[in-house]
Design a protein around this motif. Structure first.
Motif, short mmCIF file in Angstrom:
data_model
loop_
_atom_site.label_atom_id
_atom_site.label_comp_id
_atom_site.label_asym_id
_atom_site.label_seq_id
_atom_site.Cartn_x
_atom_site.Cartn_y
_atom_site.Cartn_z
N SER A 200 78.51 49.55 1.58
CA SER A 200 78.80 49.58 3.01
C SER A 200 78.84 51.00 3.55
O SER A 200 79.16 51.21 4.73
CB SER A 200 80.15 48.90 3.29
N ILE A 201 78.53 51.96 2.70
CA ILE A 201 78.61 53.37 3.08
C ILE A 201 77.33 53.79 3.80
O ILE A 201 76.23 53.59 3.28
CB ILE A 201 78.83 54.26 1.85
N TYR A 202 77.46 54.35 4.98
CA TYR A 202 76.30 54.84 5.70
C TYR A 202 75.83 56.14 5.06
O TYR A 202 76.57 57.13 4.96
CB TYR A 202 76.64 55.07 7.17
N ASP A 203 74.58 56.13 4.63
CA ASP A 203 74.04 57.26 3.88
C ASP A 203 72.52 57.12 3.84
O ASP A 203 71.95 56.17 4.38
CB ASP A 203 74.62 57.29 2.47
N SER A 204 71.85 58.05 3.20
CA SER A 204 70.41 57.98 3.01
C SER A 204 70.07 58.58 1.65
O SER A 204 70.88 59.31 1.06
CB SER A 204 69.66 58.72 4.12
N GLY A 205 68.88 58.29 1.16
CA GLY A 205 68.49 58.84 -0.12
C GLY A 205 67.09 58.43 -0.53
O GLY A 205 66.42 57.65 0.15
N SER A 206 66.66 58.98 -1.65
CA SER A 206 65.40 58.62 -2.28
C SER A 206 65.71 58.02 -3.64
O SER A 206 66.51 58.57 -4.40
CB SER A 206 64.50 59.85 -2.44
N PHE A 207 65.10 56.89 -3.92
CA PHE A 207 65.35 56.17 -5.16
C PHE A 207 64.09 56.13 -6.00
O PHE A 207 63.00 55.91 -5.48
CB PHE A 207 65.81 54.74 -4.85
N SER A 208 64.23 56.34 -7.30
CA SER A 208 63.09 56.26 -8.21
C SER A 208 63.57 55.80 -9.58
O SER A 208 64.60 56.28 -10.06
CB SER A 208 62.39 57.62 -8.33
N VAL A 209 62.83 54.87 -10.19
CA VAL A 209 63.25 54.35 -11.49
C VAL A 209 62.03 53.85 -12.26
O VAL A 209 61.04 53.40 -11.66
CB VAL A 209 64.26 53.19 -11.30
N LEU A 210 62.07 53.95 -13.58
CA LEU A 210 61.06 53.36 -14.44
C LEU A 210 61.46 51.93 -14.75
O LEU A 210 62.59 51.67 -15.19
CB LEU A 210 60.91 54.17 -15.73
N LEU A 211 60.56 50.99 -14.52
CA LEU A 211 60.86 49.59 -14.81
C LEU A 211 60.77 49.32 -16.30
O LEU A 211 59.93 49.87 -17.01
CB LEU A 211 59.89 48.68 -14.06
N ASP A 212 61.64 48.44 -16.78
CA ASP A 212 61.60 48.03 -18.18
C ASP A 212 60.25 47.38 -18.49
O ASP A 212 59.65 46.72 -17.64
CB ASP A 212 62.73 47.03 -18.46
N SER A 213 59.79 47.56 -19.70
CA SER A 213 58.47 47.06 -20.09
C SER A 213 58.37 45.53 -20.03
O SER A 213 57.27 44.98 -20.02
CB SER A 213 58.11 47.54 -21.50
N SER A 214 59.51 44.85 -19.98
CA SER A 214 59.48 43.38 -19.89
C SER A 214 58.87 42.91 -18.57
O SER A 214 58.44 41.76 -18.46
CB SER A 214 60.90 42.82 -20.03
N PHE A 215 58.81 43.79 -17.58
CA PHE A 215 58.19 43.43 -16.29
C PHE A 215 56.66 43.53 -16.33
O PHE A 215 55.99 42.92 -15.50
CB PHE A 215 58.70 44.36 -15.18
N TYR A 216 56.14 44.29 -17.28
CA TYR A 216 54.72 44.62 -17.25
C TYR A 216 53.84 43.38 -17.31
O TYR A 216 54.04 42.49 -18.14
CB TYR A 216 54.36 45.56 -18.40
N ASN A 217 52.85 43.36 -16.41
CA ASN A 217 51.84 42.31 -16.33
C ASN A 217 52.43 40.93 -16.02
O ASN A 217 51.77 39.91 -16.25
CB ASN A 217 51.04 42.25 -17.64
N GLN A 218 53.65 40.91 -15.47
CA GLN A 218 54.25 39.66 -15.03
C GLN A 218 53.82 39.36 -13.59
O GLN A 218 53.37 40.24 -12.86
CB GLN A 218 55.77 39.73 -15.13
N THR A 219 54.01 38.13 -13.16
CA THR A 219 53.65 37.73 -11.81
C THR A 219 54.87 37.15 -11.10
O THR A 219 55.90 36.86 -11.71
CB THR A 219 52.51 36.69 -11.81
N ASN A 220 54.73 36.96 -9.79
CA ASN A 220 55.74 36.31 -8.96
C ASN A 220 57.03 37.12 -8.82
O ASN A 220 58.10 36.56 -8.52
CB ASN A 220 56.08 34.91 -9.49
N TRP A 221 56.94 38.44 -9.00
CA TRP A 221 58.10 39.28 -8.77
C TRP A 221 58.00 39.95 -7.40
O TRP A 221 56.91 40.36 -6.98
CB TRP A 221 58.22 40.36 -9.84
#
Length: 226
Positions: free
Chosen positions: A145-166
């Motif tokens: 609920s905190i008013y703020d701003s930022g830039s977000f960056s993350v490496l996705l876990d390999s379990s997501f790779y080549n998956q569909t419907n996300w």
């Protein structure tokens, strides 16, 4: 080995472990520079696209556009519970890692208390569950609920790779305070990139530098003795 030959070897070693990064796939209209919601879907209170309301809008700053999700009734928002803007992810990757990034800005006039307006960002697979970058139940950015701003960056876990419907979901949750009628979440520069990174460890560079110095000193010593 001559000094010139040695330096050539060091040069090759350094650049053989240099970092490499390249975008393979990017979220469609992730920077919103079309100044519309093409490639994105809208949902209000789980009833789908609310139509021509103030729940979702494009902030057009002299052609530099970004998306805005609102629960501000003074701007015509209609959500009782929540507004969610989401896009389908292309998780195809042949090599490297998938990096997800975006910019966000949460603003308004609520009091920031437990019952205030909030926002969160998540990954969803259509089952009703929300996930973090590790594929676990949770959020990419936990509810705040905190008013703020930022830039977000993350490496996705390999379990997501080549998956569909996300999908990638940006949600603004309406609060229950007297002032919970005036919050907005701005998002921009949403990107999904396949990156291959091989960065030399500091110890490797230090050892190469020391070896170079010792070799040059030895060569000078040999010259002086000669």
């Amino acid at each position: 080995m001559k000094i010139k030959e040695f330096l050539s070897v060091v040069f090759v070693l350094l650049f053989s472990v240099n970092a490499y990064s390249g975008i393979i796939n990017n979220i469609g209209n992730g920077d919103f520079q079309r100044c519309d919601f093409q490639d994105w879907q809208k949902d209000t209170d789980s009833f789908g696209d609310p139509g021509a309301t103030g729940d979702f809008s494009i902030n057009n700053n002299a052609g530099n556009c970004s998306a805005v999700i609102s629960v501000d009734i003074s701007d015509g928002a209609t959500a009782f519970n929540a507004n969610t803007l989401f896009t389908v992810l292309d998780l195809t990757v042949a090599s490297g890692e998938l990096q997800l990034s975006f910019d966000w800005n949460f603003s308004g006039f609520d009091d920031g208390s437990f019952l205030a307006d909030s926002f969160f960002v998540s990954l969803s697979n259509g089952t009703g569950n929300l996930f973090n970058a590790n594929g676990e139940l949770g959020h990419l950015i936990e509810a705040s609920s905190i008013y703020d701003s930022g830039s977000f960056s993350v490496l996705l876990d390999s379990s997501f790779y080549n998956q569909t419907n996300w999908t990638l979901d940006f949600t603004v949750q309406a609060g229950f305070n007297a002032t919970s009628v005036s919050s907005k979440l701005g998002i921009d520069n949403v990107s999904l990139a396949s990156v291959a990174t091989s960065v030399p460890e500091p110890s490797t560079l230090i050892m190469l530098f020391i070896a170079m110095v010792l070799f040059i000193n030895q060569q000078r010593h040999n010259v002086n003795r000669g």
